[in-house]
Design a protein around this motif. Structure first.
Motif, PDB file in Angstrom:
ATOM      1  N   LYS A 125      26.716 -15.627  46.427  1.00  0.00           N
ATOM      2  CA  LYS A 125      25.712 -14.715  45.874  1.00  0.00           C
ATOM      3  C   LYS A 125      25.333 -13.574  46.820  1.00  0.00           C
ATOM      4  O   LYS A 125      24.164 -13.443  47.218  1.00  0.00           O
ATOM      5  CB  LYS A 125      24.449 -15.494  45.503  1.00  0.00           C
ATOM      6  N   PRO A 126      26.283 -12.714  47.203  1.00  0.00           N
ATOM      7  CA  PRO A 126      25.896 -11.534  47.983  1.00  0.00           C
ATOM      8  C   PRO A 126      25.071 -10.556  47.158  1.00  0.00           C
ATOM      9  O   PRO A 126      24.406  -9.687  47.704  1.00  0.00           O
ATOM     10  CB  PRO A 126      27.241 -10.925  48.389  1.00  0.00           C
ATOM     11  N   PHE A 127      25.123 -10.698  45.853  1.00  0.00           N
ATOM     12  CA  PHE A 127      24.284  -9.914  44.949  1.00  0.00           C
ATOM     13  C   PHE A 127      24.158 -10.673  43.641  1.00  0.00           C
ATOM     14  O   PHE A 127      24.876 -11.649  43.396  1.00  0.00           O
ATOM     15  CB  PHE A 127      24.861  -8.512  44.701  1.00  0.00           C
ATOM     16  N   LYS A 128      23.241 -10.243  42.801  1.00  0.00           N
ATOM     17  CA  LYS A 128      23.041 -10.864  41.495  1.00  0.00           C
ATOM     18  C   LYS A 128      22.796  -9.777  40.463  1.00  0.00           C
ATOM     19  O   LYS A 128      22.627  -8.596  40.801  1.00  0.00           O
ATOM     20  CB  LYS A 128      21.858 -11.839  41.542  1.00  0.00           C
ATOM     21  N   ALA A 129      22.780 -10.178  39.208  1.00  0.00           N
ATOM     22  CA  ALA A 129      22.551  -9.217  38.131  1.00  0.00           C
ATOM     23  C   ALA A 129      21.202  -8.521  38.329  1.00  0.00           C
ATOM     24  O   ALA A 129      20.194  -9.166  38.621  1.00  0.00           O
ATOM     25  CB  ALA A 129      22.598  -9.914  36.778  1.00  0.00           C
ATOM     26  N   GLY A 130      21.209  -7.193  38.190  1.00  0.00           N
ATOM     27  CA  GLY A 130      19.991  -6.411  38.381  1.00  0.00           C
ATOM     28  C   GLY A 130      19.912  -5.740  39.735  1.00  0.00           C
ATOM     29  O   GLY A 130      19.097  -4.820  39.917  1.00  0.00           O
ATOM     30  N   ASN A 131      20.745  -6.161  40.700  1.00  0.00           N
ATOM     31  CA  ASN A 131      20.745  -5.540  42.031  1.00  0.00           C
ATOM     32  C   ASN A 131      21.476  -4.201  41.997  1.00  0.00           C
ATOM     33  O   ASN A 131      22.445  -4.028  41.247  1.00  0.00           O
ATOM     34  CB  ASN A 131      21.408  -6.447  43.057  1.00  0.00           C
ATOM     35  N   PHE A 132      21.010  -3.286  42.831  1.00  0.00           N
ATOM     36  CA  PHE A 132      21.696  -1.995  43.001  1.00  0.00           C
ATOM     37  C   PHE A 132      22.566  -2.106  44.239  1.00  0.00           C
ATOM     38  O   PHE A 132      22.062  -2.323  45.348  1.00  0.00           O
ATOM     39  CB  PHE A 132      20.686  -0.863  43.145  1.00  0.00           C
ATOM     40  N   ILE A 133      23.892  -1.991  44.060  1.00  0.00           N
ATOM     41  CA  ILE A 133      24.813  -2.236  45.166  1.00  0.00           C
ATOM     42  C   ILE A 133      25.834  -1.103  45.282  1.00  0.00           C
ATOM     43  O   ILE A 133      25.973  -0.282  44.380  1.00  0.00           O
ATOM     44  CB  ILE A 133      25.563  -3.574  44.993  1.00  0.00           C
ATOM     45  N   GLU A 134      26.533  -1.128  46.406  1.00  0.00           N
ATOM     46  CA  GLU A 134      27.695  -0.270  46.614  1.00  0.00           C
ATOM     47  C   GLU A 134      28.846  -1.164  47.030  1.00  0.00           C
ATOM     48  O   GLU A 134      28.765  -1.872  48.046  1.00  0.00           O
ATOM     49  CB  GLU A 134      27.415   0.783  47.687  1.00  0.00           C
ATOM     50  N   ALA A 135      29.913  -1.170  46.230  1.00  0.00           N
ATOM     51  CA  ALA A 135      31.064  -2.030  46.506  1.00  0.00           C
ATOM     52  C   ALA A 135      32.302  -1.432  45.863  1.00  0.00           C
ATOM     53  O   ALA A 135      32.220  -0.798  44.804  1.00  0.00           O
ATOM     54  CB  ALA A 135      30.829  -3.447  45.972  1.00  0.00           C
ATOM     55  N   ALA A 136      33.455  -1.650  46.501  1.00  0.00           N
ATOM     56  CA  ALA A 136      34.739  -1.150  45.994  1.00  0.00           C
ATOM     57  C   ALA A 136      34.684   0.347  45.708  1.00  0.00           C
ATOM     58  O   ALA A 136      35.261   0.830  44.731  1.00  0.00           O
ATOM     59  CB  ALA A 136      35.152  -1.924  44.737  1.00  0.00           C
ATOM     60  N   GLY A 137      33.961   1.089  46.545  1.00  0.00           N
ATOM     61  CA  GLY A 137      33.868   2.530  46.374  1.00  0.00           C
ATOM     62  C   GLY A 137      33.004   2.971  45.215  1.00  0.00           C
ATOM     63  O   GLY A 137      33.045   4.128  44.805  1.00  0.00           O
ATOM     64  N   THR A 138      32.207   2.051  44.659  1.00  0.00           N
ATOM     65  CA  THR A 138      31.379   2.349  43.490  1.00  0.00           C
ATOM     66  C   THR A 138      29.936   1.957  43.765  1.00  0.00           C
ATOM     67  O   THR A 138      29.676   0.938  44.413  1.00  0.00           O
ATOM     68  CB  THR A 138      31.885   1.589  42.260  1.00  0.00           C
TER      69      THR A 138
END
Length: 286
Positions: A125-138
């Motif tokens: 769980k590095p993140f969950k639904a509803g989190n604002f993230i940056e991953a895979a260039g997105t």
């Protein structure tokens, strides 16, 4: 005719019963018992597994998926044990199942990589639904974490589907993981402006903004003597939900306040100096 009658004689019937009917009947009965008891035991194991996973607060999708995998593996053992009791050669069956699994694994390498990454994302769980993230260039808000891919919504409301392998194998920045964030801003003033006055104004503006946390205290200091400006670094802490609004509002307020106080925010500029050399040619002619 006499031979046919001999086949149904009492001695032959008793022999068939003792040699075939009873052993086969026992084997069939034992196979049924093994299957029924096995299903009961598998059900108990799955029930315990679901309770333990629920207490650990794992994602429901992960629990259901792992439960189906464990159920299939355990039931395979039960079926093999039942067939073995009937005298069926299960060695070849196991070999066929293994070869089929290998062939499927080789043909679905990328899908299996995404599946493994999806399991790891759901477990750690590095993140969950509803989190604002940056991953895979997105960059975007997580809508759903699936077994093979995850779905995000960008800031301009575009839906983005990303394979889990691309997410898990790269850096993941979760902007929603912490309750507080630090807003890093830079403001430049002219070299002829009052440096201490500009610093005092910035500190006053930070103290007047209710969104800025007193602890840790905001940082205000000269970070660079640039080519055309003296640059201040301003780093206040705030709630993560206030981060973007604070940064936008404060930048606007600094411009308006500096204009009121007569402090300039200079354009990038370059001073060019021309030097006139003496005309030696005319002196020689004279």
């Amino acid at each position: 005719m006499e031979e046919n009658l001999n086949m149904f004689s009492a001695e032959n019937i008793e022999m068939y019963i003792n040699d075939y009917a009873i052993p086969w009947g026992i084997n069939i009965a034992m196979a049924i018992v093994i299957y029924v008891v096995g299903r009961f035991v598998v059900g108990m194991i799955l029930s315990v597994f679901r309770r333990l996973m629920a207490k650990s607060k794992y994602d429901e999708m992960l629990i259901n998926f792992l439960e189906s995998i464990i159920s299939a593996i355990l039931m395979l053992f039960v079926i093999v044990a039942s067939l073995n009791e009937l005298g069926v050669d299960t060695t070849s069956l196991v070999a066929i199942v293994g070869a089929a699994g290998l062939a499927i694994g080789l043909s679905l390498q990328d899908s299996l990589k995404n599946f493994a990454a999806g399991v790891m994302l759901l477990v750690f769980k590095p993140f969950k639904a509803g989190n604002f993230i940056e991953a895979a260039g997105t960059m975007g808000t997580v809508q759903k974490i699936g077994i093979f891919h995850s779905t995000m919504t960008s800031v301009d409301n575009k839906e983005i589907t990303i394979p889990n392998g691309n997410i898990y194998n790269g850096n993941i920045t979760n902007y929603s993981a912490k309750d507080t964030r630090r807003a890093d801003m830079t403001f430049g003033i002219g070299y002829d402006d009052d440096l201490l006055k500009a610093k005092r104004i910035l500190i006053e503006m930070l103290e007047a903004d209710e969104r800025v946390h007193a602890k840790p205290a905001p940082l205000v200091g000269v970070s660079e003597l640039g080519d055309s400006s003296v640059n201040f670094t301003v780093r206040p802490w705030c709630n993560a939900s206030d981060f973007l609004k604070l940064k936008l509002d404060f930048t606007e307020q600094v411009k308006l306040r500096f204009d009121q106080e007569g402090i300039s925010i200079p354009y990038p500029q370059m001073d060019v100096h021309f030097f006139k050399e003496a005309d030696n040619t005319s002196n020689k002619d004279a």
